[in-house]
Structures are given as C-alpha cells and as structure tokens.
Scaffold this motif. Structure first.
Motif, PDB file in Angstrom:
ATOM      1  N   HIS A   1       0.821  -1.208   0.000  1.00 26.60           N
ATOM      2  CA  HIS A   1       0.000   0.000   0.000  1.00 26.60           C
ATOM      3  C   HIS A   1       0.861   1.268   0.000  1.00 26.60           C
ATOM      4  O   HIS A   1       0.492   2.284  -0.580  1.00 26.60           O
ATOM      5  CB  HIS A   1      -0.954   0.003   1.196  1.00 26.60           C
ATOM      6  CG  HIS A   1      -0.251   0.143   2.511  1.00 26.60           C
ATOM      7  ND1 HIS A   1       0.385  -0.938   3.115  1.00 26.60           N
ATOM      8  CD2 HIS A   1      -0.050   1.210   3.309  1.00 26.60           C
ATOM      9  CE1 HIS A   1       0.942  -0.523   4.237  1.00 26.60           C
ATOM     10  NE2 HIS A   1       0.689   0.769   4.392  1.00 26.60           N
TER      11      HIS A   1
ATOM     12  N   ARG B   1      -0.274   2.803  -3.334  1.00 30.11           N
ATOM     13  CA  ARG B   1      -1.328   3.777  -3.026  1.00 30.11           C
ATOM     14  C   ARG B   1      -0.774   5.118  -2.563  1.00 30.11           C
ATOM     15  O   ARG B   1      -1.228   6.170  -2.996  1.00 30.11           O
ATOM     16  CB  ARG B   1      -2.275   3.214  -1.968  1.00 30.11           C
ATOM     17  CG  ARG B   1      -3.131   2.109  -2.515  1.00 30.11           C
ATOM     18  CD  ARG B   1      -4.279   1.797  -1.581  1.00 30.11           C
ATOM     19  NE  ARG B   1      -4.951   0.580  -2.044  1.00 30.11           N
ATOM     20  CZ  ARG B   1      -5.062  -0.511  -1.334  1.00 30.11           C
ATOM     21  NH1 ARG B   1      -4.576  -0.554  -0.108  1.00 30.11           N
ATOM     22  NH2 ARG B   1      -5.672  -1.571  -1.821  1.00 30.11           N
ATOM     23  N   GLU B   2       0.191   5.070  -1.650  1.00 27.28           N
ATOM     24  CA  GLU B   2       0.740   6.309  -1.101  1.00 27.28           C
ATOM     25  C   GLU B   2       1.876   6.874  -1.947  1.00 27.28           C
ATOM     26  O   GLU B   2       2.392   7.941  -1.648  1.00 27.28           O
ATOM     27  CB  GLU B   2       1.220   6.071   0.329  1.00 27.28           C
ATOM     28  CG  GLU B   2       0.095   5.674   1.275  1.00 27.28           C
ATOM     29  CD  GLU B   2       0.605   5.267   2.640  1.00 27.28           C
ATOM     30  OE1 GLU B   2       1.778   5.588   2.977  1.00 27.28           O
ATOM     31  OE2 GLU B   2      -0.154   4.616   3.374  1.00 27.28           O
ATOM     32  N   ARG B   3       2.305   6.127  -2.964  1.00 29.44           N
ATOM     33  CA  ARG B   3       3.375   6.549  -3.879  1.00 29.44           C
ATOM     34  C   ARG B   3       4.686   6.864  -3.161  1.00 29.44           C
ATOM     35  O   ARG B   3       5.382   7.820  -3.499  1.00 29.44           O
ATOM     36  CB  ARG B   3       2.946   7.748  -4.722  1.00 29.44           C
ATOM     37  CG  ARG B   3       1.677   7.557  -5.494  1.00 29.44           C
ATOM     38  CD  ARG B   3       1.928   6.687  -6.676  1.00 29.44           C
ATOM     39  NE  ARG B   3       0.721   6.622  -7.503  1.00 29.44           N
ATOM     40  CZ  ARG B   3       0.401   5.600  -8.223  1.00 29.44           C
ATOM     41  NH1 ARG B   3       1.187   4.566  -8.244  1.00 29.44           N
ATOM     42  NH2 ARG B   3      -0.690   5.583  -8.938  1.00 29.44           N
TER      43      ARG B   3
END
Length: 179
Positions: free
Chosen positions: A57, A61-63
């Motif tokens: 994630h 998602r959070e890069r």
C-alpha cells in the motif's frame, strides 16, 4: 546446476561452444549493458525494498519512493528502515546479474534471428536498440544533475554507435550466402 543450464542455452544452435562470461555481447555492448542495467536494477530493488519494509500500500497507493538513493531518503522525508536496507542491497545485486544475463540471452536470440533473416533484420534491430538507448539517455539528461555520469553517457555512446552501425550496414556488401 544453473551454470550447466546456461552453458546449454547460450550454445543453442551453434556448432562450437562460446566461451566467456557474456559470450554474445562484445566489449562495448557488455559495458553499456552493465551500466544501464545497474540503473534499472537499482530502481527495481528500491521499489521492492519499500514494498517489503512498508507494505504494498505504501508503494502503490501512497506513492512512497526513494528520492535520494545515496542516503536512502524517502519521498516522505524519513529514512529507509533497516529491513528495507537489508532487502535493497542483495536485491540490487541479484537483479543486476539477472538483467545482465537476460541481455546476453536476448543478444543470442537476436543474433540467431539476424542470421536467419539477413541484413535488413539486423539493421532494424540496431536502429530500434540505438533509438531506445538514445531516448533513455535523453530522458536521464533532461532530469538534470547527471553530468558525465557513466549511465547516461554509456547509453548515449552505445545508442549513437548502434544507429551508426544500422545505417552503415545498408551500404555494406552482403555477407549472406547466395541461395
């Protein structure tokens, strides 16, 4: 076991076995391969280290990414954890070796294809490969801060040589056997 398998694969379709660490790459191609693959392997290992240390994630998602690889500084401002560092170094070395041997293997397949299909196929492969290396070098130089670094410089020189060889092969006499 791997060495025996690789010896069989690298000599596929040849009468005399080729010797050496990278038998299908010349000296110049081997140097370009080592430098360019080190860049790619390091970036893949960085992503893998973040996934292992912080979870998928964080990367997807959070890069989260490593913004300064020399100091293992993350995009969030924190430093890479011990677990991430523990994964990053061996992963970089394994991926680097894998990409170098993959390039040698692809070179073998390309040489066999050129041998079967002739000079124009070789010209096309050289032109595509050279253009790809030149595009990669331009991408790195546009980011700035590279200077005379070996990665973009080797991609630039290798790409220019491949494109030159592609156009020079058009005017060269054919060495293909006449049917």
């Amino acid at each position: 076991m791997f060495r025996a398998w690789y010896d069989d694969v690298k000599n596929f379709g040849t009468e005399t076995p080729r010797k050496g660490l990278l038998p299908h790459l010349g000296t110049g191609a081997a140097l370009v391969t080592v430098f360019v693959s080190s860049f790619l392997a390091a970036h893949l290992a960085d992503a893998f280290a973040i996934i292992v240390a912080y979870g998928p994630h964080a990367y997807f998602r959070e890069r989260l990414y490593i913004s300064d690889w020399k100091h293992d500084l993350l995009s969030s401002g924190a430093y890479l954890s011990f677990m991430g560092k523990l994964v990053e170094i061996p992963a970089t070395l394994m991926l680097w070796a894998a990409t170098i041997y993959a390039a040698d293997f692809c070179s073998m397949l390309i040489q066999q294809t050129i041998h079967r299909n002739g000079r124009w196929t070789g010209m096309a492969f050289r032109l595509v490969g050279g253009s790809t290396l030149l595009t990669f070098a331009a991408y790195l130089y546009r980011q700035g801060g590279w200077g005379p670094h070996p990665v973009p410089l080797s991609a630039l020189i290798g790409g220019a040589v491949l494109v030159w060889k592609a156009f020079a092969s058009i005017s060269a006499k054919s060495i293909e056997p006449k049917a």
